[in-house]
Design a protein around this motif. Structure first.
Motif, PDB file in Angstrom:
ATOM      1  N   GLU A   1       0.824  -1.203   0.000  1.00  0.00           N
ATOM      2  CA  GLU A   1       0.000   0.000   0.000  1.00  0.00           C
ATOM      3  C   GLU A   1       0.857   1.252   0.000  1.00  0.00           C
ATOM      4  O   GLU A   1       0.543   2.249  -0.617  1.00  0.00           O
ATOM      5  N   GLU A   2       2.002   1.169   0.691  1.00  0.00           N
ATOM      6  CA  GLU A   2       2.884   2.340   0.761  1.00  0.00           C
ATOM      7  C   GLU A   2       3.463   2.670  -0.607  1.00  0.00           C
ATOM      8  O   GLU A   2       3.478   3.825  -1.033  1.00  0.00           O
ATOM      9  N   SER A   3       3.946   1.641  -1.341  1.00  0.00           N
ATOM     10  CA  SER A   3       4.536   1.910  -2.647  1.00  0.00           C
ATOM     11  C   SER A   3       3.462   2.345  -3.628  1.00  0.00           C
ATOM     12  O   SER A   3       3.713   3.154  -4.523  1.00  0.00           O
ATOM     13  N   LYS A   4       2.240   1.805  -3.473  1.00  0.00           N
ATOM     14  CA  LYS A   4       1.143   2.217  -4.336  1.00  0.00           C
ATOM     15  C   LYS A   4       0.817   3.685  -4.104  1.00  0.00           C
ATOM     16  O   LYS A   4       0.596   4.451  -5.042  1.00  0.00           O
ATOM     17  N   MET A   5       0.797   4.093  -2.823  1.00  0.00           N
ATOM     18  CA  MET A   5       0.524   5.493  -2.481  1.00  0.00           C
ATOM     19  C   MET A   5       1.589   6.405  -3.088  1.00  0.00           C
ATOM     20  O   MET A   5       1.282   7.471  -3.616  1.00  0.00           O
ATOM     21  N   GLU A   6       2.851   5.962  -3.020  1.00  0.00           N
ATOM     22  CA  GLU A   6       3.942   6.774  -3.560  1.00  0.00           C
ATOM     23  C   GLU A   6       3.825   6.918  -5.069  1.00  0.00           C
ATOM     24  O   GLU A   6       4.006   8.002  -5.616  1.00  0.00           O
ATOM     25  N   LYS A   7       3.516   5.817  -5.768  1.00  0.00           N
ATOM     26  CA  LYS A   7       3.383   5.882  -7.222  1.00  0.00           C
ATOM     27  C   LYS A   7       2.253   6.815  -7.631  1.00  0.00           C
ATOM     28  O   LYS A   7       2.393   7.607  -8.562  1.00  0.00           O
ATOM     29  N   GLU A   8       1.131   6.714  -6.928  1.00  0.00           N
ATOM     30  CA  GLU A   8       0.000   7.576  -7.254  1.00  0.00           C
ATOM     31  C   GLU A   8       0.337   9.043  -7.035  1.00  0.00           C
ATOM     32  O   GLU A   8      -0.039   9.909  -7.824  1.00  0.00           O
ATOM     33  N   ALA A   9       1.076   9.335  -5.954  1.00  0.00           N
ATOM     34  CA  ALA A   9       1.446  10.724  -5.674  1.00  0.00           C
ATOM     35  C   ALA A   9       2.394  11.270  -6.725  1.00  0.00           C
ATOM     36  O   ALA A   9       2.256  12.410  -7.173  1.00  0.00           O
ATOM     37  N   ARG A  10       3.368  10.456  -7.139  1.00  0.00           N
ATOM     38  CA  ARG A  10       4.348  10.933  -8.118  1.00  0.00           C
ATOM     39  C   ARG A  10       3.749  11.037  -9.522  1.00  0.00           C
ATOM     40  O   ARG A  10       4.271  11.759 -10.368  1.00  0.00           O
ATOM     41  N   ASN A  11       2.667  10.315  -9.770  1.00  0.00           N
ATOM     42  CA  ASN A  11       1.999  10.387 -11.070  1.00  0.00           C
ATOM     43  C   ASN A  11       0.823  11.357 -11.068  1.00  0.00           C
ATOM     44  O   ASN A  11       0.080  11.420 -12.053  1.00  0.00           O
ATOM     45  N   ASN A  12       0.658  12.096  -9.967  1.00  0.00           N
ATOM     46  CA  ASN A  12      -0.393  13.115  -9.898  1.00  0.00           C
ATOM     47  C   ASN A  12      -0.211  14.078 -11.062  1.00  0.00           C
ATOM     48  O   ASN A  12       0.860  14.669 -11.245  1.00  0.00           O
ATOM     49  N   LEU A  13      -1.251  14.244 -11.870  1.00  0.00           N
ATOM     50  CA  LEU A  13      -1.151  15.085 -13.056  1.00  0.00           C
ATOM     51  C   LEU A  13      -0.843  16.530 -12.732  1.00  0.00           C
ATOM     52  O   LEU A  13      -0.374  17.281 -13.588  1.00  0.00           O
ATOM     53  N   ARG A  14      -1.101  16.941 -11.459  1.00  0.00           N
ATOM     54  CA  ARG A  14      -0.862  18.337 -11.092  1.00  0.00           C
ATOM     55  C   ARG A  14       0.557  18.570 -10.580  1.00  0.00           C
ATOM     56  O   ARG A  14       0.931  19.702 -10.316  1.00  0.00           O
ATOM     57  N   VAL A  15       1.302  17.506 -10.421  1.00  0.00           N
ATOM     58  CA  VAL A  15       2.694  17.641  -9.979  1.00  0.00           C
ATOM     59  C   VAL A  15       3.575  17.864 -11.211  1.00  0.00           C
ATOM     60  O   VAL A  15       3.627  17.009 -12.092  1.00  0.00           O
ATOM     61  N   PRO A  16       4.259  18.999 -11.323  1.00  0.00           N
ATOM     62  CA  PRO A  16       5.163  19.195 -12.470  1.00  0.00           C
ATOM     63  C   PRO A  16       6.179  18.062 -12.529  1.00  0.00           C
ATOM     64  O   PRO A  16       6.642  17.565 -11.502  1.00  0.00           O
ATOM     65  N   ARG A  17       6.524  17.674 -13.745  1.00  0.00           N
ATOM     66  CA  ARG A  17       7.412  16.524 -13.893  1.00  0.00           C
ATOM     67  C   ARG A  17       8.774  16.742 -13.238  1.00  0.00           C
ATOM     68  O   ARG A  17       9.412  15.797 -12.788  1.00  0.00           O
ATOM     69  N   TYR A  18       9.209  18.002 -13.153  1.00  0.00           N
ATOM     70  CA  TYR A  18      10.518  18.243 -12.558  1.00  0.00           C
ATOM     71  C   TYR A  18      10.490  18.107 -11.030  1.00  0.00           C
ATOM     72  O   TYR A  18      11.536  18.096 -10.392  1.00  0.00           O
TER      73      TYR A  18
END
Length: 813
Positions: A584-601
């Protein structure tokens, strides 16, 4: 002759004055036509041939041609799959984050064995007919597939003569391009092609290269028939007649020396063209709304006009030269390519065993580009038969938007760029003829108008079957949206929410909210606007059905049926996520890093707010205090006796200066939204004490980035779900696609030759690197000594990258 020169100068001056007015008309029409910027899209697809139960993984790059940067025009894009007859099979909608997106299509039971087409375009692209949408053929193969070669016809040859500029003119020098294709439209490399006159006298000798292209120079006589003779692979000699020679005309000749920074252009008229006096023309160099126009006057004393263009001052990619007559009719056209640093970007890849597991390999990507780059990476066995490398992002963005004809192995010109490749690119453009742009359309007196606007999300329409009186409507938190409260006027029974991004399969909940905060069920219904517009059927007649399993494509020999496909386990629906259990922790991290509102940089820099962090600090204010900030959460809403509203929340750094705060990548001018904000609402954050990403706009302030949760908030006190009882539920069926994480079907073996030929080891679509950091990801170690790593991408300032690396796993420690 000396006594006529002053007269010639007077004529030239008058011609220059008249031409300047005509130039302005051409320039005005051209600049007006290109005032609206064009977008072009490229999909990096994980491979070219797919198996049952696999996903067709892709990363999308949207490019603004006029500004030469990732496009911020469109926020949504449509991707469709068409079958072998050109009928639309499936259409999907995606959200674009500053020109980037990722997606996939499942090869489910509805896919038969055979070929398919992948198409992608934005609504904005529908305004233009220049074909900037992405279009790619791919194959689906099943266990009963058969490799069927096309019947051979070695005597059939398509030999095309393509005069530079468009016409073969008598009495002056002409450069003639040549294209040689076999019966399957594959290029033919031929030597000793002789061009002879009617008496059999050789006037030119040439050959074609591995792309089937060549050229020769000739000064033809209009009364002579010329023929090219060559021996084809069957051993027979064939003859092809050189096309019609015009007794009267003008030639446009471009000399693009790859060793020099200038391109030489010659305009020459023959004697018959000048029988009625001087010939008035103008030469126009143009690209994406930029235009340079030069008047050219040719006479019996000045038959050839020579001019130069500095390539260092031109736009990179294809530039177009058009020659106009005195009535502003285009009579000759030639394209040439400005490299200007294309192919100079590079990345370095390191590989080692992952520290946490000897069964995984860790790949590290370091960029050598001068700007941050968004990349996508496909990892395959080096023996793969499912990636031919004949297309890449360079040719889609820099070449295909401008040329009309088919290009064999277009990616070849951008791999390992050297002066030979630059020469061959010029040869390709010589044989392409006219560009895609139609001057009759450009010069049309009617103003060019766009009728299709960029789509910034969907419209959500609500219709009430009751009067709310003083109550409001609460739209509950959804995957991409925070709770929204809507106040209606008395008697109003309709409402509209714009720029809505619902995800397919999710439910949107609506409740009646009383002044006391109590919620109850609404009697209503809702609908979404549609953003599906791809054609239901497309014409694929120009895409000749050929065998992709041919030797020339470096996939499979056309007469070899011995290749086996990987087999699924008896329960083919099982999914192995890289043979690693996803917590669940790694899933949460992946979802956060793939948030469309997070700039790729920032994707690899953010800190994820997990349950422990939320329990420890409680609110965003307490968290920032723990980071050394002074956070004031005051109660006043007005400044003294004035009516000027001020924020109740103030944040100072250790240096005593105010800070910049971005919430979901939007700079907040007022920080009230942060007042007592629970950390259960926050998905991630990043503190940039140097404000290096804001630059001079930061004003010497530190910058804090906060990103809210798109789905349910962190549940620290588990309770009962009451939404279904106190809300109207609307199920989303035609919204945006939910983005999946990479997985492989559960094949019986990942180490046999079947998987080595057809399998995909890993797909990593959302890589963001700059010169100050790197990107690491792990892949399963399936025991292959060498891996083929395909990397493509685009920089935040518009630079393009594509490269194939071969990694040796035996070198890992």
């Amino acid at each position: 002759m000396r006594e006529y020169k002053p007269l010639f100068y007077i004529v030239s001056l008058l011609f220059l004055i008249n031409t300047l007015n005509a130039q302005n008309q051409i320039e005005d029409s051209y600049q007006e036509y290109f005032q609206a910027p064009r977008e072009v899209v490229y999909l990096h697809v994980s491979k070219d041939i797919f198996l049952p139960e696999e996903e067709i993984w892709f990363k999308g790059y949207l490019y603004d041609q006029k500004n030469a940067k990732p496009s911020k025009i469109s926020k949504t894009i449509n991707v469709g799959v068409y079958d072998s007859t050109g009928v639309l099979k499936k259409e999907q909608l995606y959200y674009l984050n500053d020109g980037f997106f990722k997606g996939s299509v499942k090869v489910d039971s509805t896919f038969a064995d055979g070929r398919y087409f992948l198409k992608a375009k934005t609504n904005w692209m529908r305004n233009f007919n220049d074909g900037n949408s992405f279009f790619k053929e791919f194959l689906v193969v099943k266990s009963d597939f058969q490799v069927k070669g096309k019947s051979q016809d070695v005597n059939k040859i398509d030999f095309q003569f393509l005069p530079e500029g468009g016409n073969l003119v008598a009495g002056i020098k002409n450069i003639v391009g040549v294209k040689a294709l076999d019966h399957m439209n594959r290029p033919l490399q031929l030597k000793n092609i002789k061009v002879v006159d009617e008496q059999g006298k050789q006037v030119a000798l040439m050959e074609t290269n591995g792309r089937g292209l060549g050229k020769f120079e000739i000064t033809p006589d209009s009364d002579v028939i010329y023929t090219a003779k060559v021996k084809i692979p069957s051993g027979d000699e064939v003859s092809m007649r050189v096309p019609m020679i015009y007794p009267k005309g003008i030639n446009l000749n471009v000399i693009d020396n790859p060793y020099k920074n200038q391109v030489l252009v010659e305009v020459q008229a023959n004697d018959l063209a000048m029988e009625d006096g001087a010939v008035k023309t103008k030469l126009v160099l143009h690209k994406e709304g930029e235009i340079i126009s030069k008047p050219i006057l040719l006479s019996r004393n000045f038959k050839i006009h020579t001019t130069y263009f500095d390539k260092t001052k031109l736009m990179k990619g294809v530039n177009i030269l058009t020659l106009f007559d005195e009535k502003d009719n285009p009579i000759e056209e030639r394209q040439f390519f400005v490299w200007k640093g294309i192919g100079k970007n590079s990345v370095e890849i390191d590989m080692d065993y992952a520290l946490q597991s000897n069964e995984d390999l860790e790949i590290t990507i370091n960029s050598k580009a001068l700007e941050p780059m968004g990349l996508s990476v496909s990892v395959l066995p080096v023996s793969t038969k499912v990636h031919n490398g004949k297309s890449n992002i360079y040719e889609q963005l820099y070449l295909r938007p401008y040329v009309k004809g088919a290009i064999h192995d277009a990616g070849y010109y951008f791999r390992d760029v050297n002066n030979q490749k630059k020469y061959e690119m010029d040869l390709l453009l010589l044989t392409q003829g006219l560009s895609k742009y139609d001057w009759n359309e450009i010069a049309n007196e009617e103003e060019f108008k766009t009728t299709h606007n960029p789509i910034y999300g969907l419209n959500l329409y609500g219709f009430l079957n009751e009067d709310l009186k003083r109550d409001n409507i609460l739209i509950h938190k959804s995957i991409e949206h925070e709770p929204t409260e809507i106040k209606l006027s008395p008697g109003q029974r309709k409402f509209l929410v714009t720029n809505f991004y619902p995800i397919n399969g999710e439910s949107i909940f609506f409740s009646r909210k009383k002044g006391s905060g109590k919620l109850s069920r609404l009697n209503m219904y809702a609908r979404l606007s549609t953003a599906y517009f791809l054609e239901n059927e497309i014409d694929i007649s120009s895409y000749e059905k050929i065998n992709m399993f041919e030797k020339g494509n470096n996939i499979i020999y056309g007469d070899d049926n011995d290749f086996e496909l990987p087999e699924l386990t008896p329960d083919g629906s099982l999914i192995a996520l890289d043979n690693v259990t996803v917590t669940e922790e790694s899933k949460m991290e992946k979802e956060a890093r793939n948030n469309l509102r997070v700039p790729r940089y920032l994707a690899n820099k953010i800190t994820i707010v997990d349950e422990e962090l939320a329990r420890t600090f409680g609110t965003i204010g307490e968290l920032l205090r723990s980071k050394g900030y002074e956070v004031l959460e005051e109660l006043q809403a007005y400044d003294g006796g004035s009516n000027e509203f001020i924020s109740r929340v103030k944040i100072k750094s250790r240096r005593g200066a105010w800070v910049n705060v971005f919430l979901d990548d939007v700079l907040q001018l007022n920080l009230d939204v942060l007042y007592k904000m629970p950390l259960t609402h926050v998905e991630s954050f990043y503190i940039d004490r140097l404000s290096k990403y804001m630059g001079a706009k930061a004003g010497h302030k530190e910058t804090i980035y906060i990103f809210l949760r798109r789905g349910a908030e962190l549940n620290l006190t588990p309770g009962q779900d009451f939404l279904s009882k106190k809300s109207f539920r609307f199920n989303v069926e035609r919204g945006f696609e939910k983005q999946k994480e990479f997985y492989n079907p559960d094949f019986t073996s990942f180490r046999d030759s079947a998987f080595g030929n057809f399998g995909l080891i890993h797909w990593e679509p959302m890589v963001w690197v700059d010169k100050d950091n790197n990107y690491k990801f792990t892949i399963p170690d399936y025991g292959y000594d060498k891996l083929k790593v395909v990397i493509e991408g685009m920089g935040e300032n518009g630079s393009i990258f594509s490269e194939i690396k071969i990694l040796d796993t035996t070198m890992s420690n």
